[in-house]
Structure formats: C-alpha cells, structure tokens
Scaffold this active site. Structure first.
Site, PDB file in Angstrom:
ATOM      1  N   GLU A   3       1.017  -0.999  -0.239  1.00 37.57           N
ATOM      2  CA  GLU A   3      -0.101   0.043  -0.077  1.00 37.57           C
ATOM      3  C   GLU A   3       0.933   1.238   0.037  1.00 37.57           C
ATOM      4  OE1 GLU A   3      -2.370   3.171   0.582  1.00 37.57           O
ATOM      5  OE2 GLU A   3      -1.092   2.376   2.505  1.00 37.57           O
ATOM      6  N   HIS A   4       0.558   2.249  -0.833  1.00 35.91           N
ATOM      7  CA  HIS A   4       1.564   3.312  -1.076  1.00 35.91           C
ATOM      8  C   HIS A   4       1.766   4.369  -0.397  1.00 35.91           C
ATOM      9  CE1 HIS A   4       4.397   5.429  -3.436  1.00 35.91           C
ATOM     10  NE2 HIS A   4       4.081   5.121  -4.767  1.00 35.91           N
ATOM     11  N   SER A   5       0.600   4.626   0.522  1.00 38.16           N
ATOM     12  CA  SER A   5       0.481   5.884   1.276  1.00 38.16           C
ATOM     13  C   SER A   5       1.349   6.188   2.374  1.00 38.16           C
ATOM     14  CB  SER A   5      -0.950   6.036   1.683  1.00 38.16           C
ATOM     15  OG  SER A   5      -0.973   4.929   2.833  1.00 38.16           O
ATOM     16  N   ALA A  34       4.789   4.838   2.368  1.00 37.58           N
ATOM     17  CA  ALA A  34       6.157   4.787   1.851  1.00 37.58           C
ATOM     18  C   ALA A  34       6.344   4.679   0.580  1.00 37.58           C
ATOM     19  CB  ALA A  34       6.973   3.513   2.657  1.00 37.58           C
TER      20      ALA A  34
END
Length: 280
Positions: free
Chosen positions: A145-147, A149
């Site tokens: 999940e990108h938020s 890192a």
C-alpha cells in the site's frame, strides 16, 4: 505504539492468526515453516462470507466504511478485524503457480505481475501496509500500500530479506529450513466471523467493482538484459532519471507530438519518488 507480535495468514478462503513469539523470543525459521505447514494441512471450510471478505478493501471506500460501522464494530467481527489490522503484516498462501519461465518469458512475467498487483481482488488485504504473497511453487512477492512509503523502502526491505535468506539462514539438504520443529508452539488460530447476508451482498458488489478495475489494467512485463545500471552510471546519469527520460521518449514516439517541458506543450506526468526532509 507497541510492536505487533503476530501476523495474519490467508489460505483457501480462511484467515489464521499466527503468533511470531514463543517463550519470549521470535520463532526460528523452521518453527515458522512448521506453522505455515499447519495452515496448509488444515482442512476446515471458510465461514459464510469469509473467503471474499478482503474484496471490501479493494472496492469503493464508502461501502467499506459503512460496513465497518454496521458489522465490524463489536463482537467476533471486531476482534477478527482488529487481529488483521494490528498484525505486523499480511500473508497470502496463494494456490496459483507464478514466476519467470524461460520457455514463455513474456506471458509468465505478465501473469506474475498482475497476480502481485491485484490477485483475485479478494485474496490480498489491500489496507495493510504490505502483503507477502507466497505462491504454490515457492515464488514470493509483495503487494504494498503506497500511502505510508515510497518504493525504495520496500526495495530495501526485500533486499534484506533475500540476502538474509541466502547468505545467513539457508536450507537443509532435504529442502526444509535449518533447525528443528517445536511441538510446544500453539497452532495458528482461525479468525471467527459472523457476516450477515446484507454484508455479503456488499462484498460481492465491491468484488465486481475491483474486478472491473483489475481487468482494465494492461500490464506487460519483460526481462531486459541488454544493459543495466552499471553502464548508465558510467554515463554519469542517474538510473532513475534514465528511466524517467525513457518514459518521456516512449510517449513522444507513441503520440507523435512534442512533450518538452514548457508552458505551451503537453506535459507527460511520470512518477518520481522524492525523499523529503522535514525542516524544523
């Protein structure tokens, strides 16, 4: 904030809580292998609505938020959801076989990448910081999940995992992790759910939404062996900047119009991860 001391494992539609500690210490590799084998040997059936539950994390956010409030705020559902969300990370023991195949490099890499990106849209918990996906043939990858890192964080983590596995831990001649099993370690525990029909309908709707998105992704991956970052660095160029320029050039050749960075030109947006330093 306290460190998580367990993980949650998904296999064949069931969720298992696996403790990472025993007798005040981290489990050893052979003991972790034992716990995974116990899950693989478990023949219990998924509970109603359990198998596709994670589709709620793949679809629209509003239905998931409403379901959380209506069905996951108390009782066994809250306890099980807490176990998932407070786990150190999520693990999927995938029933498919993936990975690079020399006889079919392009198709095999496309399938591998798509599986790690979205799987079946209900067998990865997309709200977790990252999910380790272990395929039936032993290949492994990450869905992140990108938020929280940028990509380099996961790249460093993966480099550490691979180097530690290869250079320090290793395997016995029979293929098992080195060390001994421990019968005193408690078995992984099934998470318990009570998912009513109304919630199951939302799960199916979320799954349909996610499948539409997944089927709309045209992902082509292939091995590039002509040269690597070494040659790029010899040209005194950042490998990352080289790729960014390649994306710009590819778009230019594909669209046949100028994409130079200027106010009167069409600009191509490419992602650039930028580490930020907070000024105090």
């Amino acid at each position: 904030m306290r460190d998580s001391k367990h993980i949650v494992v998904y296999h064949q539609g069931r969720y298992f809580k696996v403790w990472l500690y025993h007798d005040g210490r981290l489990l050893k590799p052979r003991e972790m292998e034992q716990q995974m084998q116990r899950i693989l040997d478990n023949t219990s059936e998924p509970q109603p609505g359990e198998a596709r539950l994670a589709a709620l994390t793949a679809g629209d956010r509003v239905p998931w938020a409403r379901c959380r409030q209506a069905y996951f705020g108390r009782g066994k559902n809250k306890q099980s959801l807490d176990a998932v969300e407070k786990a150190a990370f999520f693990v999927t023991l995938d029933e498919t076989e993936q990975g690079y195949r020399t006889e079919d490099p392009d198709t095999s890499m496309d399938s591998y990448a798509k599986s790690l990106l979205h799987g079946q849209c209900y067998d990865r918990w997309f709200d977790k910081s990252f999910t380790f996906v272990v395929f039936k043939n032993g290949k492994i990858g990450i869905n992140a999940e990108h938020s929280w890192a940028d990509a380099p964080i996961m790249a460093h983590l993966w480099e550490y995992v691979m180097s530690t596995d290869s250079l320090q831990l290793g395997y016995a001649e029979d293929g098992h992790c080195k060390g001994d099993t421990n019968p005193n370690i408690p078995y992984p525990t099934r998470l318990q759910w009570d998912i009513p029909g109304e919630c199951q309908e939302v799960i199916e709707t979320s799954l349909n939404t996610a499948n539409l998105l997944a089927n709309d992704v045209d992902f082509h991956s292939f091995p590039f062996v002509a040269f690597g970052k070494g040659i790029i660095k010899k040209c005194r160029t950042s490998p990352d900047a080289f790729v960014q320029l390649a994306l710009q050039l590819a778009h230019y050749k594909d669209k046949w119009h100028r994409v130079l960075i200027a106010s009167y030109c069409v600009k191509v947006k490419v992602w650039e991860a930028v580490p930020l330093k907070q000024e105090r």
